[in-house]
Scaffold this motif. Sequence first.
Motif, PDB file in Angstrom:
ATOM      1  N   GLU A  62       0.832  -1.207   0.000  1.00 29.17           N
ATOM      2  CA  GLU A  62       0.000   0.000   0.000  1.00 29.17           C
ATOM      3  C   GLU A  62       0.867   1.258   0.000  1.00 29.17           C
ATOM      4  OE1 GLU A  62      -2.866  -0.170   3.170  1.00 29.17           O
ATOM      5  OE2 GLU A  62      -3.575  -2.134   2.494  1.00 29.17           O
TER       6      GLU A  62
ATOM      7  N   ASP B 158       1.058   3.983  -3.041  1.00 31.73           N
ATOM      8  CA  ASP B 158       0.754   5.372  -2.717  1.00 31.73           C
ATOM      9  C   ASP B 158       1.924   6.295  -3.043  1.00 31.73           C
ATOM     10  OD1 ASP B 158      -1.009   7.382  -1.562  1.00 31.73           O
ATOM     11  OD2 ASP B 158       0.438   7.454   0.102  1.00 31.73           O
TER      12      ASP B 158
ATOM     13  N   GLY C  34       1.990   7.090  -6.670  1.00 30.33           N
ATOM     14  CA  GLY C  34       0.796   7.694  -7.259  1.00 30.33           C
ATOM     15  C   GLY C  34      -0.129   6.706  -7.947  1.00 30.33           C
ATOM     16  N   ILE C  35      -0.105   5.453  -7.524  1.00 30.75           N
ATOM     17  CA  ILE C  35      -0.953   4.428  -8.130  1.00 30.75           C
ATOM     18  C   ILE C  35      -2.180   4.225  -7.253  1.00 30.75           C
ATOM     19  CG2 ILE C  35      -1.093   2.010  -8.839  1.00 30.75           C
ATOM     20  CD1 ILE C  35       1.974   2.166  -9.277  1.00 30.75           C
ATOM     21  N   SER C  36      -3.355   4.427  -7.834  1.00 30.46           N
ATOM     22  CA  SER C  36      -4.610   4.277  -7.103  1.00 30.46           C
ATOM     23  C   SER C  36      -5.009   2.811  -7.033  1.00 30.46           C
ATOM     24  CB  SER C  36      -5.729   5.055  -7.797  1.00 30.46           C
ATOM     25  OG  SER C  36      -5.438   6.414  -7.836  1.00 30.46           O
ATOM     26  N   ILE C  37      -5.493   2.407  -5.870  1.00 31.46           N
ATOM     27  CA  ILE C  37      -6.021   1.053  -5.696  1.00 31.46           C
ATOM     28  C   ILE C  37      -7.497   1.097  -6.045  1.00 31.46           C
ATOM     29  CG2 ILE C  37      -6.473  -0.789  -4.036  1.00 31.46           C
ATOM     30  CD1 ILE C  37      -4.022   0.254  -2.454  1.00 31.46           C
ATOM     31  N   ASP C  38      -7.901   0.309  -7.058  1.00 37.05           N
ATOM     32  CA  ASP C  38      -9.296   0.272  -7.484  1.00 37.05           C
ATOM     33  C   ASP C  38     -10.163  -0.468  -6.474  1.00 37.05           C
ATOM     34  OD1 ASP C  38      -8.533   1.635  -9.802  1.00 37.05           O
ATOM     35  OD2 ASP C  38      -8.267  -0.220 -10.933  1.00 37.05           O
TER      36      ASP C  38
ATOM     37  N   TYR D 191      -4.997  -6.781  -4.405  1.00 43.42           N
ATOM     38  CA  TYR D 191      -5.217  -5.388  -4.772  1.00 43.42           C
ATOM     39  C   TYR D 191      -5.431  -5.347  -6.269  1.00 43.42           C
ATOM     40  CZ  TYR D 191      -3.247  -4.327  -0.224  1.00 43.42           C
ATOM     41  OH  TYR D 191      -3.017  -4.265   1.119  1.00 43.42           O
TER      42      TYR D 191
ATOM     43  N   VAL E  20      -5.440  -2.845  -9.465  1.00 38.07           N
ATOM     44  CA  VAL E  20      -5.016  -1.534  -9.958  1.00 38.07           C
ATOM     45  C   VAL E  20      -5.162  -1.534 -11.481  1.00 38.07           C
ATOM     46  CG1 VAL E  20      -3.401  -1.162  -8.049  1.00 38.07           C
ATOM     47  CG2 VAL E  20      -2.585  -2.223 -10.136  1.00 38.07           C
TER      48      VAL E  20
END
Length: 58
Positions: A13, A17, A20-24, A40, A42
């Motif tokens: 996580e 973060d 800059g990678i968002s967790i869908d 996770y 992504v």
Amino acid sequence: MALRIPQPPDAIETLLDDNGISIDSTAERESDALGAYTTYYVSDPFGYTIELIVTNEE
């Protein structure tokens, strides 16, 4: 695509973060082969979903 990552979930996580990678979405799962693990989901820059299977190993 699915990738198995032998790291603690909090480390993944933080790594996502920091980059800059968002967790869908996330899911807690269990299987006979892997035991308990976290997944996770992504998206890559082309919109494809990638499943990260985090097995809490170091």
